[in-house]
Design an enzyme around this catalytic site. Structure first.
Site, PDB file in Angstrom:
ATOM      1  N   ASP A 232       0.827  -1.205   0.000  1.00 53.28           N
ATOM      2  CA  ASP A 232       0.000   0.000   0.000  1.00 53.28           C
ATOM      3  C   ASP A 232       0.865   1.260   0.000  1.00 53.28           C
ATOM      4  O   ASP A 232       2.026   1.240   0.400  1.00 53.28           O
ATOM      5  CB  ASP A 232      -0.931   0.018   1.212  1.00 53.28           C
ATOM      6  CG  ASP A 232      -0.171   0.066   2.535  1.00 53.28           C
ATOM      7  OD1 ASP A 232       0.809  -0.675   2.663  1.00 53.28           O
ATOM      8  OD2 ASP A 232      -0.568   0.841   3.423  1.00 53.28           O
ATOM      9  N   GLU A 233       0.276   2.331  -0.446  1.00 54.67           N
ATOM     10  CA  GLU A 233       0.842   3.679  -0.357  1.00 54.67           C
ATOM     11  C   GLU A 233       2.288   3.772  -0.859  1.00 54.67           C
ATOM     12  O   GLU A 233       3.166   4.276  -0.165  1.00 54.67           O
ATOM     13  CB  GLU A 233       0.734   4.203   1.077  1.00 54.67           C
ATOM     14  CG  GLU A 233      -0.699   4.404   1.519  1.00 54.67           C
ATOM     15  CD  GLU A 233      -0.830   5.079   2.871  1.00 54.67           C
ATOM     16  OE1 GLU A 233      -1.659   5.988   3.001  1.00 54.67           O
ATOM     17  OE2 GLU A 233      -0.081   4.690   3.806  1.00 54.67           O
TER      18      GLU A 233
END
Length: 582
Positions: free
Chosen positions: A336-337
């Site tokens: 993620d991210e």
């Protein structure tokens, strides 16, 4: 064999009897079981005393035997007295001598999809209660249910008689995520959490072990990661600690799912290997830059460099060690991210981009180099949804084989769940709008101009405000909007998440419980009654009673009502149900 034969005769007779009764009998009973069983019948509402020599008879099994010992001690020592008692008639003349546990297949492993069903019956006139399950793990759920229907102070313990329960979960994956990187949690804190999860029939402890802030996991092949990347030598998890936690999980029917978040969220790796991390130890949001030009989504920068061969040497060692320490068949690789600005600080990456390469190709290179190694460890890979749905950086689905990949969703509620299953992937639902337990406690940034304004900003600094109430959690349907049965089958279950920017052991129990209990029931037996109507209004009294019992069991669950409400049933409702029914 004589005992089992007698049991089957009694059970067939009892099943015929309860088949004549309405399942609606389960909606108004004086005993309290959480999560609510799928089917419960207790027609006569009678009880008998437990024998002073009450025991549990079960087959020998490493983890089931430990569970039996634990529950026998709990039953004898809990001394649970309901604050509100129902009209139960105590039957005299005989006592309940034992609980006989029958497991069909002792060899079934604690993996996703294992049969967790059980039946529990205490026939009238019998000296024995009977618990039957397909697996050891279903038997553990039945033992928990049995413990919850016992009340009184030893040696004067009571049990309902003439009761029949048939139970199984709606979803196979029912988890709690705990982030141990932003703040450290001791082994005892983690085991207490697993114990509470087991009591709520939750079965997956998602251990988000590492992040940019710290790397507390001691790995034999890469000891410098924890030695240099942890908060200190007293804030690490040794192989002995991990083994203790994993074994404790097995004894409580809880799988321990490890997450080593990569390629983003890896600033802590740079303490040992600065050459494989881009934008390490830089200020997360450079002055004069827009949000899109940030280096990280919160303080603590650093991402693995997909162009560095050394990256894959270290990552493969990490994967190998984690697979050895955790027998769980799922391996969570994060994903993620991944922030464009962080990668763009590296000269080699900028050269790659200038030559026509893309940021998504960098992520594809990383996934394509590490996913096969995860699979080689006989693991199924779990990634956050960003690897497929990221707005700026994402991989082509061809890099994520559906048979070996599960995606975990955290954005846009049912919309992203729909996008994932429509693409043919299995999904674990952790929608931040409903399941993030850290939300609504303000922000942790200093020198934040929004606090200069009256009211301190609309969200109080919390990006995912407001606070997720137990009602919000309970009422969320993780298959909402999925009308196709094939798509619904791809929803494995869900997880509530406690990220630890503003949480540590001092608030662990109260942040989790009883909100995670509300989540547990919604995924075990649903949030609707037999008529298909949401039962949140009815659940509050039961959850309130369960919260008090958890506290008695040593879990610091926060209150959801004044004690007066529990002592005055119905008086704290928004409307007078009795008048409505007239």
């Amino acid at each position: 064999m004589l005992i089992l034969s007698r049991f089957h005769v009694i059970l067939i007779t009892f099943l015929f009897f309860i088949s004549l009764l309405s399942p609606l009998l389960s909606t108004a009973i004086p005993i309290n079981i959480w999560p609510k069983p799928r089917f419960l019948s207790w027609h006569q509402q009678k009880a008998i005393a437990l024998s002073p020599d009450f025991t549990i008879i079960s087959p020998e099994h490493q983890y089931l035997s430990a569970s039996v010992t634990r529950y026998l001690h709990l039953i004898r020592s809990e001394s649970y007295s309901p604050l509100i008692t129902g009209p139960v008639k105590l039957t005299k003349g005989y006592t309940l001598s034992n609980l006989v546990v029958n497991v069909t297949d002792l060899s079934l492993p604690l993996h996703h999809g294992v049969d967790e069903s059980y039946t529990l019956c205490i026939p009238v006139g019998s000296f024995s209660a009977h618990l039957s399950a397909q697996s050891v793990w279903g038997a553990m759920h039945g033992l928990e249910t049995f413990s919850q229907i016992i009340w009184g102070t030893s040696p004067d313990l009571c049990s309902p008689v003439g009761i029949y329960i048939r139970d199984s979960p709606l979803f196979g994956h029912r988890g709690v995520l705990l982030d141990t990187s932003r703040n450290y949690y001791g082994v005892d804190d983690i085991m207490r959490t697993i114990r509470a999860m087991s009591a709520n029939k939750l079965n997956v402890f998602h251990w988000h072990i590492t992040d940019s802030q710290s790397f507390p996991l001691v790995l034999p092949s890469e000891p410098s990661l924890a030695a240099k990347g942890s908060y200190g030598p007293n804030m690490v998890y040794t192989p002995e600690d991990v083994s203790k936690i994993v074994q404790f999980g097995f004894e409580h029917g809880v799988r321990v799912l490890p997450e080593i978040d990569t390629p983003g969220h890896t600033g802590s790796w740079g303490e040992a290997y600065p050459e494989i991390v881009t934008c390490g130890n830089m200020f997360w949001w450079p002055a004069g830059k827009s949000w899109d030009e940030r280096l990280a989504s919160e303080p603590g920068t650093g991402q693995l460099n997909p162009l560095s061969p050394k990256t894959y040497e270290v990552v493969k060692n990490v994967i190998q060690d984690v697979a050895k320490q955790f027998p769980e068949p799922f391996y969570h690789g994060g994903g993620d991210e991944v922030i464009p600005g962080c990668w763009k600080t590296d000269p080699a990456i900028n050269s790659f981009l200038s030559s026509g390469g893309t940021l998504s190709q960098l992520l594809e290179k990383y996934i394509n180099s590490t996913l096969p190694y995860i699979l080689s460890q006989n693991r199924t890979a779990v990634y956050w949804e960003d690897v497929l749905l990221g707005a700026q950086i994402k991989v082509d689905p061809s890099f994520l084989p559906k048979e070996h990949t599960i995606l975990q969703t955290w954005n846009n509620g049912p919309e992203n769940t729909k996008r994932i299953v429509a693409a043919g992937y299995r999904v674990i639902v952790s929608s931040s709008e409903f399941y993030y337990l850290d939300c609504g406690h303000g922000g942790f940034l200093g020198n934040d101009s929004q606090y200069d304004q009256r009211g301190g900003g609309a969200s109080g600094g919390s990006w995912c405000a407001p606070f997720k109430t137990w009602q919000t959690i309970y009422n969320y349907d993780i298959t909402d909007g999925l009308l196709d049965e094939e798509e619904r089958q791809l929803v494995l279950g869900g997880e509530v998440a406690l990220w630890s920017e503003q949480a540590d052991p001092t608030v662990l129990d109260s942040r989790l419980w009883p909100r995670a209990s509300a989540f547990a029931e919604s995924l075990w037996s649903g949030n609707r009654d037999e008529r298909g109507v949401k039962r949140c209004g009815e659940a509050v009294d039961r959850l309130n009673r369960w919260r008090y019992r958890m506290v008695k069991r040593g879990i610091g669950a926060e209150p959801i009502q004044p004690l007066w409400c529990l002592r005055n049933p119905g008086m704290c409702n928004a409307v007078n149900v009795a008048l409505e029914d007239q």
